[in-house]
Enzyme design. Structure first.
Site, short mmCIF file in Angstrom:
data_model
loop_
_atom_site.label_atom_id
_atom_site.label_comp_id
_atom_site.label_asym_id
_atom_site.label_seq_id
_atom_site.Cartn_x
_atom_site.Cartn_y
_atom_site.Cartn_z
N HIS A 241 68.37 -15.61 39.40
CA HIS A 241 67.92 -14.88 38.30
C HIS A 241 69.01 -14.04 37.40
O HIS A 241 69.98 -13.65 37.98
CB HIS A 241 66.84 -13.78 39.20
CG HIS A 241 66.42 -13.01 37.44
ND1 HIS A 241 65.91 -13.42 36.20
CD2 HIS A 241 66.21 -12.10 37.11
CE1 HIS A 241 65.48 -13.16 35.44
NE2 HIS A 241 65.67 -11.17 35.56
N HIS B 29 70.27 -12.65 33.63
CA HIS B 29 69.63 -12.74 31.48
C HIS B 29 70.84 -13.25 30.66
O HIS B 29 71.11 -12.00 29.82
CB HIS B 29 69.34 -10.86 31.71
CG HIS B 29 68.10 -10.26 32.61
ND1 HIS B 29 68.34 -9.06 32.87
CD2 HIS B 29 67.24 -10.84 33.04
CE1 HIS B 29 67.58 -8.71 34.05
NE2 HIS B 29 66.72 -9.85 34.23
N ASP C 172 72.20 -35.24 32.47
CA ASP C 172 72.81 -35.47 33.72
C ASP C 172 71.84 -33.72 34.86
O ASP C 172 71.70 -34.70 35.62
CB ASP C 172 74.64 -34.95 33.84
CG ASP C 172 75.30 -36.07 33.17
OD1 ASP C 172 74.90 -37.06 33.32
OD2 ASP C 172 76.14 -35.90 32.58
N HIS D 162 62.11 -12.92 29.28
CA HIS D 162 63.10 -13.02 30.06
C HIS D 162 64.28 -12.46 30.58
O HIS D 162 65.30 -12.06 30.31
CB HIS D 162 61.87 -12.50 31.51
CG HIS D 162 62.15 -11.79 32.42
ND1 HIS D 162 61.76 -11.97 34.07
CD2 HIS D 162 63.02 -11.29 32.70
CE1 HIS D 162 62.33 -11.27 34.56
NE2 HIS D 162 63.92 -10.96 34.81
N TYR E 117 77.69 -39.48 40.71
CA TYR E 117 78.45 -39.05 40.49
C TYR E 117 79.15 -38.67 42.11
O TYR E 117 78.75 -38.01 42.27
CB TYR E 117 78.25 -38.13 39.12
CG TYR E 117 79.60 -36.94 38.51
CD1 TYR E 117 80.65 -37.67 37.95
CD2 TYR E 117 79.08 -35.75 39.42
CE1 TYR E 117 81.01 -36.42 37.72
CE2 TYR E 117 80.23 -34.61 39.37
CZ TYR E 117 81.16 -35.14 37.76
OH TYR E 117 82.55 -34.33 38.17
#
Length: 215
Positions: free
Chosen positions: A90, A92, A115, A155, A209
């Site tokens: 997580h 910001h 991709d 958020h 790849y």
């Protein structure tokens, strides 16, 4: 896993995805109904394997001298509902959170997006911290979606991966494309990539790849 998760927090700082003590990485402990996560409110330069905390899949503290991250309930919900997920991040980060503040998905207008994300980066619902509401929004949005990243409205970013490193990579790439698409929109209207081309690009990147183990 304590050492892995502690070390990956430095990557969030290195790529400019976090400020102060915001943001977190967690990693599922292989073979156990446990995960390791950052302690709440501890600065990044003070993080060590020893002060990481271990929680069960209900978000309860199992090991550690610190309180777990305030986002622990969200991480726990993801691990409970998506057993294939081994890492959650997580942040910001600035540009991606700006898209989240608008409640707008990032359109797939770059081959790098095709991709890594297999299409647009979706927006999840608004939810408050404190219970597993954010985790519910993450799961509802990402289940059945190729993107490992979701912009939670108003958020920030949540990403998932097969392990914590993959989730960190998704967070880094999410911010990179969020910035580039933002700049592109300042210049005009970005050109979308057709769905068939997105499918081909995604398949190549995921299956061809890079270095592959010999069969």
């Amino acid at each position: 896993m304590r050492a892995t998760v502690a070390g990956l927090h430095a990557e969030l700082v290195h790529y400019g995805l976090v400020v102060w003590t915001a943001g977190n990485v967690s990693g599922r402990v292989p073979g156990e109904d446990l995960f390791v996560i950052k302690p709440s409110g501890v600065s990044y330069d003070e993080l060590t394997p020893e002060n990481m905390v271990v929680c069960d899949l209900d978000g309860n503290l199992v090991e550690g001298a610190h309180a777990p991250s305030s986002d622990t309930a969200a991480h726990a919900y993801v691990y409970r509902e998506m057993p294939e997920v081994g890492g959650v991040v997580h942040t910001h980060s600035t540009y991606a959170s700006a898209w989240a503040a608008r409640g707008e998905p990032i359109p797939c207008v770059l081959t790098a997006m095709a991709d890594e994300f297999g299409g647009e980066i979706p927006v999840g619902p608004f939810a408050l911290i404190g219970d597993d509401s954010i985790g519910q929004g993450v799961v509802e949005t990402l289940k059945g979606h190729r993107s490992p990243a979701v912009l939670m409205q108003n958020h920030g970013v949540f990403t998932i991966g097969k392990d914590p490193k993959a989730a960190v990579k998704a967070a880094v790439m999410c911010e990179d494309v969020a910035r580039t698409v933002h700049v592109s929109r300042q210049l005009g209207t970005p050109l979308p990539i057709g769905s068939a081309h997105i499918d081909r690009l995604y398949d190549r990147y995921q299956n061809v790849y890079g270095q592959r183990s010999p069969r």
